[in-house]
Write a protein that holds these residues in place. Sequence first.
Motif, PDB file in Angstrom:
ATOM      1  N   UNK A 349      38.525  47.949  37.077  1.00 11.79           N
ATOM      2  CA  UNK A 349      39.517  47.389  37.602  1.00 11.79           C
ATOM      3  C   UNK A 349      39.226  47.210  39.054  1.00 11.79           C
ATOM      4  N   UNK A 350      38.554  48.219  39.737  1.00  8.90           N
ATOM      5  CA  UNK A 350      38.297  48.169  41.098  1.00  8.90           C
ATOM      6  C   UNK A 350      37.402  47.283  41.467  1.00  8.90           C
ATOM      7  N   UNK A 351      36.243  47.187  40.478  1.00  7.21           N
ATOM      8  CA  UNK A 351      35.355  46.253  40.918  1.00  7.21           C
ATOM      9  C   UNK A 351      35.626  44.747  40.823  1.00  7.21           C
ATOM     10  N   UNK A 352      36.628  44.633  39.594  1.00 11.59           N
ATOM     11  CA  UNK A 352      37.264  43.263  39.172  1.00 11.59           C
ATOM     12  C   UNK A 352      38.183  42.801  40.336  1.00 11.59           C
ATOM     13  N   UNK A 353      38.896  43.565  40.859  1.00 12.20           N
ATOM     14  CA  UNK A 353      39.704  43.418  42.148  1.00 12.20           C
ATOM     15  C   UNK A 353      38.933  42.677  43.331  1.00 12.20           C
ATOM     16  N   UNK A 354      37.861  43.474  43.563  1.00 18.42           N
ATOM     17  CA  UNK A 354      36.969  43.333  44.869  1.00 18.42           C
ATOM     18  C   UNK A 354      36.282  42.031  44.413  1.00 18.42           C
ATOM     19  N   UNK A 355      35.866  41.748  43.356  1.00 18.59           N
ATOM     20  CA  UNK A 355      34.877  40.437  42.980  1.00 18.59           C
ATOM     21  C   UNK A 355      35.791  39.224  43.163  1.00 18.59           C
ATOM     22  N   UNK A 356      37.061  39.323  42.390  1.00 20.26           N
ATOM     23  CA  UNK A 356      37.958  38.246  42.337  1.00 20.26           C
ATOM     24  C   UNK A 356      38.617  38.095  44.011  1.00 20.26           C
TER      25      UNK A 356
END
Length: 482
Positions: A349-356
């Motif tokens: 979820x952290x990676x998703x938040x950063x990417x988006x």
Amino acid sequence: MSNPATSANDKTRWEAFAVCVAVAALTILDLSKINVGLPTIEHSLGGGPTELQLIVAGYALAFGLALVPAGRLGDIYSRKVFFVIGLSAFVGSSILCALAPTIEVLVVGRMLQGVAAGIHMPQVLGLIQQLFHGKDRGKAFGLFGAIIGLSTAFGPTLGGILIGVGGEPDGWRLLFWMNVPLGVLALIFAVRLLPGRQVHERVHTELDLVGILILGVGIFGLMLPFVLTTGSQDDDPARWLWLIVFALAAIAFVVWERRFLSAGKAPVVNFGLFRLASYRNGILIATSYFAAAPAIFLLTTLYMQTGLGLAAVYSGMVTIPFALVSAVTSWYGGKLVNQYGRKLVLIGLVLVFVGFGLSIPIVMLAPQDAIPWLLAAALGVAGAGGGFVISPNQTLTLTDVPVVHGGVAGSVAQVGQRVGTAIGVAAAVSTFYSTVYREGATADRLVVYGDAFAFGIAVALGLLLVSLVFAVFDARETTPKR
């Protein structure tokens, strides 16, 4: 040397799994590939923001309404039978959509497609629960998540290619014709390969029709106002009154289900499942995640086509990095979930938040020609995290659920995802269009659509942050199974 009987059994299980996951992929593709077709559908059949919103969110609404009763029916009677019924209806409704002469017929066809998807999707999850146990279940859900991730993100690309092949003004019809031969082929294999026998509850196999009706009214009341929200100045404020219907139905449902249970009968939703922390928290995480991710994909497609003026096929290609990377991490996520548990979802979820999140400064600051490339790279980062969210969370959500409740448990989780999608798409897309309406006459087109995209993404990121908070609490509350 392996036992031949066991090897044959393993082969049969994985063949049945292949049928299930192929149909699930076809279903999820219909959620995402339609996004790039909206401008050509509007050009071909007409219709305003409300009709276009119904084509997307109406599918999710009907999907959500059918899930729980279909899951319960599959658990009680036969998952194979209801899988075949749902898939047959899906093929038929796809033909109706492909032949639709008006926007109204297309909306009806999409809703029928949603009902059909809601019938067979719970059986997919129930069958996977039935076919696999222990570490094998984690591997199966890892592969399932990889393919679903590919379907979600590759859908716009496939949609753009089909529209390019079909040309104007009716290339969008290929989006639905594609389902027909693939669906018929899947039906043939489903009849041959899916297990006809399953473990049933020994007692309390009655169907709670009143509970199903009340639940359906509640889901309808909750999702409808969001489905009807477009961001246009013509949106009727009275649509929010449907939330009163939802609240009353929710109260009535709880009262009825408790009464039904006290009479010694099995309710449509087993509230005891929500005492399982893994199940309860998994649903909350998935609901908020699916409120954010599909909305971001739709916003990206809208911005690419209406803001940058890219053709459907090129705007769809921006999501390819997400699809490819998430497929890889989903596969590894299924293998690592038993070792790391919810921490893996939290990292994802952290990676998703950063990417988006990177998409906002890219659109606001980058040169126009570089925006699609940079957005694709940012989506690749998000995809790395997405694979660690979907399949591990699916495994963790159902890990403690008894197999006899697999269909209805999976369908309740799917309802959460569909409700989340309807709410997230409505919130983000209405923010996008309201910004366009507000700034359209006063600023440069590229600036207007850049602002609309940024504000819409900010809303979706807020929903993603909710999912992150739930994952933090769950990581503290639960420990991984070893």
